[in-house]
Scaffold this motif. Structure first.
Motif, PDB file in Angstrom:
ATOM      1  N   ALA A 532       1.902   8.192   2.470  1.00  0.00           N
ATOM      2  CA  ALA A 532       0.730   8.409   1.612  1.00  0.00           C
ATOM      3  C   ALA A 532      -0.565   8.437   2.410  1.00  0.00           C
ATOM      4  O   ALA A 532      -1.638   8.614   1.834  1.00  0.00           O
ATOM      5  CB  ALA A 532       0.654   7.324   0.548  1.00  0.00           C
ATOM      6  N   GLY A 533      -0.470   8.241   3.750  1.00  0.00           N
ATOM      7  CA  GLY A 533      -1.655   8.333   4.591  1.00  0.00           C
ATOM      8  C   GLY A 533      -2.181   7.022   5.135  1.00  0.00           C
ATOM      9  O   GLY A 533      -3.259   6.993   5.734  1.00  0.00           O
ATOM     10  N   SER A 534      -1.445   5.920   4.962  1.00  0.00           N
ATOM     11  CA  SER A 534      -1.912   4.632   5.452  1.00  0.00           C
ATOM     12  C   SER A 534      -1.636   4.514   6.951  1.00  0.00           C
ATOM     13  O   SER A 534      -0.486   4.557   7.395  1.00  0.00           O
ATOM     14  CB  SER A 534      -1.206   3.492   4.708  1.00  0.00           C
ATOM     15  OG  SER A 534      -1.430   2.257   5.362  1.00  0.00           O
ATOM     16  N   ARG A 535      -2.675   4.311   7.744  1.00  0.00           N
ATOM     17  CA  ARG A 535      -2.467   4.177   9.197  1.00  0.00           C
ATOM     18  C   ARG A 535      -1.845   2.834   9.537  1.00  0.00           C
ATOM     19  O   ARG A 535      -1.047   2.734  10.465  1.00  0.00           O
ATOM     20  CB  ARG A 535      -3.791   4.373   9.935  1.00  0.00           C
ATOM     21  CG  ARG A 535      -4.888   3.416   9.562  1.00  0.00           C
ATOM     22  CD  ARG A 535      -6.212   3.845  10.143  1.00  0.00           C
ATOM     23  NE  ARG A 535      -7.245   2.838   9.896  1.00  0.00           N
ATOM     24  CZ  ARG A 535      -8.515   3.006  10.205  1.00  0.00           C
ATOM     25  NH1 ARG A 535      -8.918   4.152  10.740  1.00  0.00           N
ATOM     26  NH2 ARG A 535      -9.398   2.053   9.966  1.00  0.00           N
ATOM     27  N   ASN A 536      -2.190   1.785   8.751  1.00  0.00           N
ATOM     28  CA  ASN A 536      -1.543   0.484   8.992  1.00  0.00           C
ATOM     29  C   ASN A 536      -0.046   0.554   8.666  1.00  0.00           C
ATOM     30  O   ASN A 536       0.784  -0.035   9.360  1.00  0.00           O
ATOM     31  CB  ASN A 536      -2.193  -0.603   8.143  1.00  0.00           C
ATOM     32  CG  ASN A 536      -3.534  -1.045   8.690  1.00  0.00           C
ATOM     33  OD1 ASN A 536      -3.769  -0.972   9.891  1.00  0.00           O
ATOM     34  ND2 ASN A 536      -4.419  -1.474   7.806  1.00  0.00           N
ATOM     35  N   THR A 559       1.627   7.890  16.667  1.00  0.00           N
ATOM     36  CA  THR A 559       0.719   9.012  16.913  1.00  0.00           C
ATOM     37  C   THR A 559      -0.069   9.346  15.648  1.00  0.00           C
ATOM     38  O   THR A 559      -1.287   9.555  15.691  1.00  0.00           O
ATOM     39  CB  THR A 559       1.528  10.251  17.356  1.00  0.00           C
ATOM     40  OG1 THR A 559       2.257   9.940  18.548  1.00  0.00           O
ATOM     41  CG2 THR A 559       0.610  11.444  17.599  1.00  0.00           C
ATOM     42  N   ARG A 560       0.656   9.362  14.508  1.00  0.00           N
ATOM     43  CA  ARG A 560      -0.044   9.625  13.247  1.00  0.00           C
ATOM     44  C   ARG A 560      -1.109   8.567  12.985  1.00  0.00           C
ATOM     45  O   ARG A 560      -2.229   8.891  12.558  1.00  0.00           O
ATOM     46  CB  ARG A 560       0.961   9.663  12.090  1.00  0.00           C
ATOM     47  CG  ARG A 560       0.312  10.001  10.764  1.00  0.00           C
ATOM     48  CD  ARG A 560       1.287   9.986   9.599  1.00  0.00           C
ATOM     49  NE  ARG A 560       2.243  11.085   9.654  1.00  0.00           N
ATOM     50  CZ  ARG A 560       3.025  11.407   8.632  1.00  0.00           C
ATOM     51  NH1 ARG A 560       2.982  10.721   7.493  1.00  0.00           N
ATOM     52  NH2 ARG A 560       3.879  12.415   8.746  1.00  0.00           N
ATOM     53  N   ALA A 561      -0.799   7.296  13.241  1.00  0.00           N
ATOM     54  CA  ALA A 561      -1.763   6.212  13.012  1.00  0.00           C
ATOM     55  C   ALA A 561      -2.941   6.316  13.972  1.00  0.00           C
ATOM     56  O   ALA A 561      -4.102   6.124  13.580  1.00  0.00           O
ATOM     57  CB  ALA A 561      -1.067   4.867  13.160  1.00  0.00           C
TER      58      ALA A 561
END
Length: 637
Positions: A532-536, A559-561
């Protein structure tokens, strides 16, 4: 934070009646009501006449009494005069009634008054009613009371209506109750009841209206009695009571009865029942009938039906019909229709028309429209007008407006007003403000309201507040497995927020699951948050995957985070690159980690970058002849 209420659907105004309609109905009922069964005789004479009518036709009765009347018999003259009066033969009735009156017949005096009223001599009629009333005629006392009421002489009207009512006259009791209700005096219920118990259907209906709040069960009984006698408004209200109880089949029967008698609101209500049952065509037919009889609510319903089918021109025509019927919901719904078609100028025009007429949701929508074009000064009065009229959305929007100006105390006042009316987002804002001010217990109450209303953010904040207020957990007893303690209320709220899609709550639930040793649940919640887009969530998922040996997939999530601004993920990528000997890539991620922070991460990334630079320099310095120097292992930070 978005403004609320700018895209409402067709305003629900109730199944069969609006406040304005009820007010008008009350006014009509308070006016003197003409007696459709004119009291031509007193009770004794009526009983005698009806007994004889049962045995013979009016013609036979007339012939029988004419002989005696022509011989001067007062009783026969009274009966014959009444028969002729009922037939409409005023010229034939008058001499007989005058003759009987001259002999002291009180029924004749009463009926002579009726005759003179029909001839257009009300004052002379009143004189004869007085003669009859003084002689004990209850119908004459009732007629005299109505005469004075029509002339505005309420004390005299009350005196004579009371004389009739206390003599057991149903119409007198009804007239007295109507007068007392008009003046706001006591005794209304008593006299309506007295008339209703004698079969007066309007009295039964009015009595039910008085009882509907204090004793709804008895009110229903009187509605039933009035409806059974053909009172169409009683049938309408009885249908509404039954519908509210969920007894839709019987409610429909009474709505149908009332609608067939010409009650437009019942036809409208029947339409709603049929629509809810899935029969839109029959619903439209009844709405059409009600709209043609002037019911604006039905016209609005037809407009909404055609709008939902994409028939905007027909919908607009019905909304205009609703406006012509005095229903300002038509203007509001027409504005919604125009706004959906990007006809902004026309939408504003109709919003204004409805708002000026007191339509609170139109005022709120107009204010939002003004804000969207930058006219905050013009929007504020309309928000205020709508809020003062009871629009909860407008009160919340005022809170947003004042908060945007940093007028936090005024904003809080409006948020509290909306929250007290059950507005979920307003309760959340009040809770946030109280937490900020250190009033945790008051904040908890508002956050619970908002969370109970379905707000994921409120559920998350409530969980965090409860967690901060809870005492530290006791260490597990010797031999007790880690994570065996019962779940706390804060955990339950975190889970509710997570199930509603709150990303931070999903990460927190994952952390709690990991602390209990449930890595499968932890990974599931981390993955849901990460996707859902949460970097944590992405960072923590990477940690779990790396621990399980899935380093390539872990690198993808880190990498995404890191790209989303997570410093620790960037540092992990730097360490991973260094471990694989890609010193330049490691330096790049270290630089990113130093940039993102926090301070502790920046310091560690700087040390690692420095070490990688040294290793890179050493490798480049040994590139003369001979074999290259092996890359030494990277230190762990």
């Amino acid at each position: 934070m978005g403004f609320m209420g700018d895209r409402s659907t067709l305003l629900e105004t109730g199944r069969f009646v609006r406040a304005q309609a009820e007010a008008g109905e009350e006014a009509n009922e308070s006016a003197p009501v003409a007696d459709t069964q004119s009291a031509l005789t007193d009770a004794d004479f009526a009983q005698e006449m009806f007994a004889e009518t049962d045995a013979a036709s009016d013609a036979e009765l007339e012939a029988r009494h004419r002989v005696a009347a022509d011989k001067g018999d007062p009783g026969a003259m009274s009966v014959l005069g009444a028969l002729l009066l009922r037939r409409g033969d005023l010229d034939g009735a008058e001499p007989y009634l005058r003759g009987a009156t001259g002999e002291g017949d009180r029924a004749a005096a009463n009926n002579l008054g009726v005759l003179l009223l029909q001839r257009g001599y009300p004052d002379e009629a009143a004189g004869w009613w007085r003669v009859a009333a003084v002689a004990g005629s209850a119908p004459a006392a009732h007629a005299l009371g109505r005469h004075f009421r029509e002339r505005g002489d309420e004390p005299a009207a009350e005196y004579w209506l009371r004389q009739a009512a206390e003599s057991g006259h149903a119409l007198g009791a009804y007239g007295l109750a109507d007068l007392l209700e008009h003046r706001g005096d006591k005794g209304v219920e008593r006299w309506f009841r007295a008339a209703a118990e004698q079969g007066h259907r309007e009295a039964a209906y009015r009595l039910a209206r008085h009882l509907r709040k204090g004793d709804p069960a008895e009110a229903e009984q009187w509605y039933r009695q009035a409806a059974a006698r053909g009172h169409r408004r009683a049938a309408l209200h009885l249908g509404a009571l039954l519908e509210a109880r969920g007894e839709l089949k019987e409610a429909g029967r009474w709505y149908l009865t009332s609608a067939k008698q010409g009650e437009a609101r019942a036809a409208c209500a029947l339409g709603f029942l049929l629509r809810d049952a899935g029969d839109e065509d029959s619903a439209a037919a009844w709405w059409h009938r009600a709209a043609q009889d002037g019911d604006g609510n039905a016209a609005n319903a037809l407009g909404a039906l055609h709008a939902a089918r994409g028939e905007t021109q027909t919908a607009e025509r019905w909304y205009r019909t609703a406006m012509d019927a005095g229903d300002q919901n038509g203007a509001y719904n027409l504005a919604l229709l125009c706004a959906a078609q990007d006809r902004t100028a026309q939408a504003e025009q109709w919003y204004r028309r409805a708002a000026y007429a007191g339509h609170r949701e139109a005022a709120n929508a107009l204010a939002i429209m003004l804000l969207q074009v930058g006219d905050a000064a013009g929007a504020e009065p309309w928000f205020s007008k709508a809020a003062e009229a009871g629009s909860v959305d407008a009160a919340f929007n005022l809170g947003i407006l004042f908060a945007s100006r940093d007028e936090d105390r005024t904003a809080l006042k409006w948020y509290e007003r909306a929250a007290s009316a059950g507005h979920t987002d307003a309760a959340l804002q009040v809770g946030i403000a109280l937490v900020r001010d250190g009033e945790e217990r008051a904040a908890e109450r508002h956050l619970r309201c908002a969370a109970g209303g379905g707000s994921a953010e409120a559920a998350f904040r409530l969980a965090a507040l409860l967690e901060s207020l809870a005492p530290p957990p006791e260490p597990p007893a010797l031999g007790e497995p880690v994570g065996s303690a019962p779940r706390t209320e804060s955990e339950e709220w975190y889970e509710r927020a997570a199930e509603l899609g709150h990303r931070r709550a999903q990460v927190r639930v994952g952390m709690l699951a990991a602390a209990r040793g449930d890595m499968e649940a932890a990974a599931r919640w981390y993955r849901e948050a990460a996707e859902a887009g949460s970097r944590n969530g992405a960072f923590n998922l990477g940690l779990l995957l790396a621990r399980e040996g899935s380093e390539p997939e872990a690198a993808l999530w880190w990498t995404r985070a890191a790209v989303a601004g997570h410093g620790r993920a960037a540092l992990r990528l730097g360490l991973l690159a260094a471990r694989h000997g890609d010193l330049a890539e490691g330096q790049k991620w270290c630089a990113r980690a130093m940039e993102l922070g926090p301070a502790e991460v920046s310091e560690r990334a700087a040390r690692l970058r420095e070490a990688l630079a040294e290793e890179l320099s050493a490798g480049e310095g040994g590139r003369g002849g001979g074999a290259p120097n092996p890359v030494p292992p990277v230190r762990t930070f």
